[in-house]
Design a protein around this motif. Structure first.
Motif, mmCIF file in Angstrom:
data_model
loop_
_atom_site.group_PDB
_atom_site.id
_atom_site.type_symbol
_atom_site.label_atom_id
_atom_site.label_comp_id
_atom_site.label_asym_id
_atom_site.label_seq_id
_atom_site.Cartn_x
_atom_site.Cartn_y
_atom_site.Cartn_z
ATOM 1 N N ASP A 1 9.600 -9.678 3.691
ATOM 2 C CA ASP A 1 10.706 -10.541 3.239
ATOM 3 C C ASP A 1 11.501 -9.853 2.130
ATOM 4 O O ASP A 1 12.725 -9.900 2.102
ATOM 5 C CB ASP A 1 10.170 -11.877 2.701
ATOM 6 C CG ASP A 1 9.620 -12.752 3.815
ATOM 7 O OD1 ASP A 1 9.893 -12.458 4.995
ATOM 8 O OD2 ASP A 1 8.906 -13.730 3.499
ATOM 9 N N PHE A 2 10.761 -9.238 1.211
ATOM 10 C CA PHE A 2 11.411 -8.591 0.068
ATOM 11 C C PHE A 2 12.342 -7.469 0.538
ATOM 12 O O PHE A 2 13.506 -7.411 0.149
ATOM 13 C CB PHE A 2 10.340 -8.031 -0.883
ATOM 14 C CG PHE A 2 10.911 -7.350 -2.098
ATOM 15 C CD1 PHE A 2 11.136 -8.077 -3.261
ATOM 16 C CD2 PHE A 2 11.241 -6.006 -2.080
ATOM 17 C CE1 PHE A 2 11.667 -7.461 -4.392
ATOM 18 C CE2 PHE A 2 11.776 -5.383 -3.201
ATOM 19 C CZ PHE A 2 11.992 -6.115 -4.358
ATOM 20 N N ASP B 1 8.671 -6.077 -10.901
ATOM 21 C CA ASP B 1 8.434 -7.494 -11.204
ATOM 22 C C ASP B 1 7.602 -8.157 -10.106
ATOM 23 O O ASP B 1 6.751 -9.007 -10.367
ATOM 24 C CB ASP B 1 9.764 -8.247 -11.332
ATOM 25 C CG ASP B 1 10.517 -7.834 -12.578
ATOM 26 O OD1 ASP B 1 9.898 -7.196 -13.452
ATOM 27 O OD2 ASP B 1 11.727 -8.136 -12.680
ATOM 28 N N THR B 2 7.882 -7.791 -8.854
ATOM 29 C CA THR B 2 7.166 -8.399 -7.736
ATOM 30 C C THR B 2 5.726 -7.904 -7.664
ATOM 31 O O THR B 2 4.850 -8.643 -7.206
ATOM 32 C CB THR B 2 7.911 -8.090 -6.419
ATOM 33 O OG1 THR B 2 9.248 -8.582 -6.549
ATOM 34 C CG2 THR B 2 7.252 -8.754 -5.229
ATOM 35 N N GLY B 3 5.488 -6.665 -8.100
ATOM 36 C CA GLY B 3 4.121 -6.166 -8.112
ATOM 37 C C GLY B 3 3.894 -4.925 -7.267
ATOM 38 O O GLY B 3 2.772 -4.421 -7.187
ATOM 39 N N PHE B 4 4.957 -4.432 -6.606
ATOM 40 C CA PHE B 4 4.800 -3.236 -5.775
ATOM 41 C C PHE B 4 4.357 -2.034 -6.618
ATOM 42 O O PHE B 4 3.421 -1.334 -6.276
ATOM 43 C CB PHE B 4 6.148 -2.837 -5.138
ATOM 44 C CG PHE B 4 6.566 -3.684 -3.985
ATOM 45 C CD1 PHE B 4 6.080 -3.422 -2.715
ATOM 46 C CD2 PHE B 4 7.462 -4.721 -4.150
ATOM 47 C CE1 PHE B 4 6.479 -4.192 -1.635
ATOM 48 C CE2 PHE B 4 7.865 -5.493 -3.078
ATOM 49 C CZ PHE B 4 7.374 -5.234 -1.822
ATOM 50 N N LEU C 1 -2.217 -4.399 -10.917
ATOM 51 C CA LEU C 1 -2.995 -5.336 -10.107
ATOM 52 C C LEU C 1 -4.366 -4.761 -9.748
ATOM 53 O O LEU C 1 -5.215 -5.471 -9.230
ATOM 54 C CB LEU C 1 -2.241 -5.685 -8.819
ATOM 55 C CG LEU C 1 -0.924 -6.437 -9.001
ATOM 56 C CD1 LEU C 1 -0.251 -6.674 -7.646
ATOM 57 C CD2 LEU C 1 -1.164 -7.777 -9.686
ATOM 58 N N ALA D 1 5.067 -10.773 2.439
ATOM 59 C CA ALA D 1 5.942 -10.869 1.267
ATOM 60 C C ALA D 1 6.770 -9.595 1.134
ATOM 61 O O ALA D 1 7.966 -9.648 0.820
ATOM 62 C CB ALA D 1 5.109 -11.098 0.009
ATOM 63 N N ALA D 2 6.131 -8.443 1.399
ATOM 64 C CA ALA D 2 6.857 -7.166 1.324
ATOM 65 C C ALA D 2 7.962 -7.126 2.371
ATOM 66 O O ALA D 2 9.071 -6.671 2.112
ATOM 67 C CB ALA D 2 5.891 -5.995 1.528
ATOM 68 N N LEU E 1 0.415 -10.275 1.525
ATOM 69 C CA LEU E 1 1.183 -9.296 0.751
ATOM 70 C C LEU E 1 2.153 -8.551 1.663
ATOM 71 O O LEU E 1 3.303 -8.300 1.305
ATOM 72 C CB LEU E 1 0.259 -8.298 0.044
ATOM 73 C CG LEU E 1 -0.654 -8.860 -1.042
ATOM 74 C CD1 LEU E 1 -1.509 -7.747 -1.642
ATOM 75 C CD2 LEU E 1 0.134 -9.538 -2.141
#
Lengths: 335, 262
Positions: free
Chosen positions: A18-19, A49-52, A64, A15-16, A12
């Protein structure tokens, strides 16, 4: 006992990273300084949308259902990016406060909208004079005396106040509270929210300090003086090594605070205060030394370093200064 | 509809690469990532899945055990499952060898479309899509910038020098895509958390109908004879202007004229 983060928590974080590298680079932060609100609803939508945004929202409300330990590395990344959006107020403080202290109706009303990215939350705790992002918040969670209130957009007014960080706007608020805004919880939940604010700000600061250090290390490898990179000079190396030491140890304090909050440990308030003291002092070192090592260019408008320097200065005093937290610690530990 | 997305585990594009004594790439010394071009093929497969209910997208990766990381990354975008072909005998295979392995892995699979990136960022041969189509005896639509599926037909726009070509083929087919086709999404946190519970079928050479005599470094059809690092950049010409700008401007104009820009 294994204190390491899980593979998934690291995934996670990656991914954060990269985001934020793609969606909130320094050029974006700079653009937010110049924009009317300092906020991008488009970015907030992508973060949802990504979930943050819904990370801490319980699954039954569309989130989540994760906790402070899952969030802490993401806050570090948000800090490293000097992310302008109110991830701390909404996801790290507001959502857990709604979950712990909100009425069933308030939870049903707000949590799904927050998770979907349709509602932004901000908070005013412990008589803090200023409220971040009150101009774009759909919900203000307010601590007054022994009571907590959930005040919707049309029941509070925000007045802009000077902020040294143009990508994090501050406001004073006047709210119209009543029985209908009252939350189920009170002072105890407000204190827990304050701890979450202090620990979360510590994580933001640690990411920010690490970023300032990384940018500076890269600069010293590139910048030549007397025919060699300035990073090869011992005096410069020492400054950077000292900074790394305080930032690393501060991260450990923030990680423990996240664990203590997630598990509701008895020492969670102490852990949050220690984390905020450590992160603030590490940031003061990082702020001073990275600016010093950059030399004159570090405080030019054109260089990106000042975006982080000013966010750092702004966060030093949010959710308690180091001095305030030391006093709190002294009260708790020695009274 | 069932779509297969072959992906490759490659050394981080930004990393400095080293070669082993046998002239294969040192893959242990650098961080490995999912080949960037494969993010476009995954994105395209996901878009087809979103338009076509009931579509299943399966990632396929030829690589050692560590390639599971690459597979999880691909799955985190929201793919449904994975096939991994892993066997010590595969190491050092060339494009033809890998194409035969992928074809072997797909021999028992039902699929309508294979979508892949046009090249890997390490080898850059650009051969695999066409070779795979040949092994599978399927049409190859390469360098696509646009894909439309209509019933049992795939219609694509192919990037060409000076324009594009519109081609179509009956399914099943092999398609390779280029950067212009889409903007890949970020994997969602939900996708990342779900990735570890997605099924991964691991096959070895025998499972895909091959043996160690057919693939690997020793049996490759091509052989790397020499590896030469790229020569360092030459210093450019420095023009000293006299302060009026005319000397510099003339030098710049001459430079552009000499290269036929003006």
């Amino acid at each position: 006992m294994d204190f390491d983060f899980t593979e998934e928590q690291y995934a996670l974080r990656d991914a954060a990273r990269d985001f934020f590298a793609g969606e909130s680079p320094a050029s974006h932060v700079r653009a937010m300084w110049a924009s009317e609100t300092g906020r991008s609803p488009e970015l907030w939508g992508k973060m949802a949308d990504t979930g943050f945004v819904g990370l801490t929202v319980p699954e039954e409300h569309g989130g989540l259902g994760l906790g402070a330990v899952d969030l802490v590395l993401l806050l570090e990344e948000a800090g490293a990016a000097a992310l302008p959006e109110p991830l701390l107020e909404t996801t790290a403080i507001g959502v857990p406060l709604l979950v712990e202290a909100g009425t069933e109706a308030q939870q049903k009303d707000w949590l799904p909208r927050i998770a979907a990215g349709d509602a932004v939350v901000t908070v005013q705790l412990m008589d803090a004079p200023y409220v971040a992002d009150a101009h774009i918040a759909d919900l203000l969670l307010l601590h007054r005396g022994d009571a907590l209130h959930a005040v919707p957009r049309d029941r509070f007014a925000a007045t802009a106040q000077p902020s040294q960080d143009g990508a994090r706007r501050l406001f004073t608020v006047e709210a119209e509270t009543g029985d209908d805004t009252r939350m189920a919880g009170g002072a105890a939940e407000a204190a827990a929210a304050w701890d979450r604010g202090a620990a979360g700000t510590a994580a933001l600061l640690n990411g920010l300090s690490q970023r300032m250090l990384d940018v500076t290390v890269a600069y010293t490898k590139d910048r030549q003086q007397f025919g060699r990179p300035v990073g090869s000079f011992q005096a410069v190396k020492h400054k950077l090594a000292e900074t790394l030491l305080v930032v690393e140890t501060s991260k450990a304090a923030a990680w423990y605070a996240a664990l203590a909050l997630a598990e509701g440990r008895a020492d969670r308030s102490e852990a949050a205060s220690i984390a905020k003291v450590a992160a603030t002092e590490a940031e003061i070192v990082a702020n001073r030394e990275t600016l010093q090592v950059h030399g004159g260019i570090g405080f030019t408008w054109e260089h990106d370093l000042h975006l982080w320097l000013k966010r750092g200065k702004a966060l030093e005093s949010s959710y308690g200064t180091a001095t305030q937290h030391r006093a709190l610690l002294a009260d708790r530990l020695f009274s | 509809m069932r779509i297969i997305c072959p992906v490759k585990r490659v050394p981080d594009t930004a990393a400095k690469k080293a070669v082993e004594p046998d002239l294969t790439l040192d893959r242990d010394g650098v961080e490995a990532v999912l080949n960037a071009n494969d993010e476009w093929s995954i994105e395209e497969a996901l878009r087809i899945k979103e338009r076509t209910p009931g579509t299943e997208v399966v990632v396929l990766c030829v690589g050692p055990e560590q390639a599971q990381q690459t597979i999880r990354k691909a799955l985190s975008y929201g793919l449904d499952g994975a096939i991994q072909v892993s066997d010590p005998g595969i190491s050092g295979s060339d494009a033809s060898g890998i194409a035969s392995i992928v074809a072997g892995a797909l021999a028992d699979e039902e699929f309508d479309l294979v979508i892949m990136g046009n090249q890997s960022s390490d080898a850059r041969t650009m051969l695999l899509p066409a070779m795979l189509a040949e092994y599978l005896d399927l049409p190859a639509l390469t360098y696509c910038t646009k894909l439309d599926i209509d019933g049992d037909t795939v219609r694509a726009e192919r990037e060409m020098p000076g324009g594009h070509q519109v081609v179509e083929a009956k399914l099943p087919a092999v398609v390779s895509v280029v950067e212009a086709i889409n903007e890949p999404r970020y994997p969602s946190f939900k996708g990342i958390m779900a990735a570890k519970s997605k099924p991964v079928v691991v096959k070895d050479l025998q499972d895909v109908g091959l043996d160690a005599e057919m693939v690997g470094l020793e049996h490759a059809w091509t052989q790397v004879l020499e590896v030469t690092p790229r020569p360092p950049r030459q210093a450019g010409d420095k023009v000293e202007d006299d302060g009026s700008g005319t000397v510099g401007a003339k030098a710049l104009a001459d430079f552009l004229v000499a290269r036929k820009f003006l």
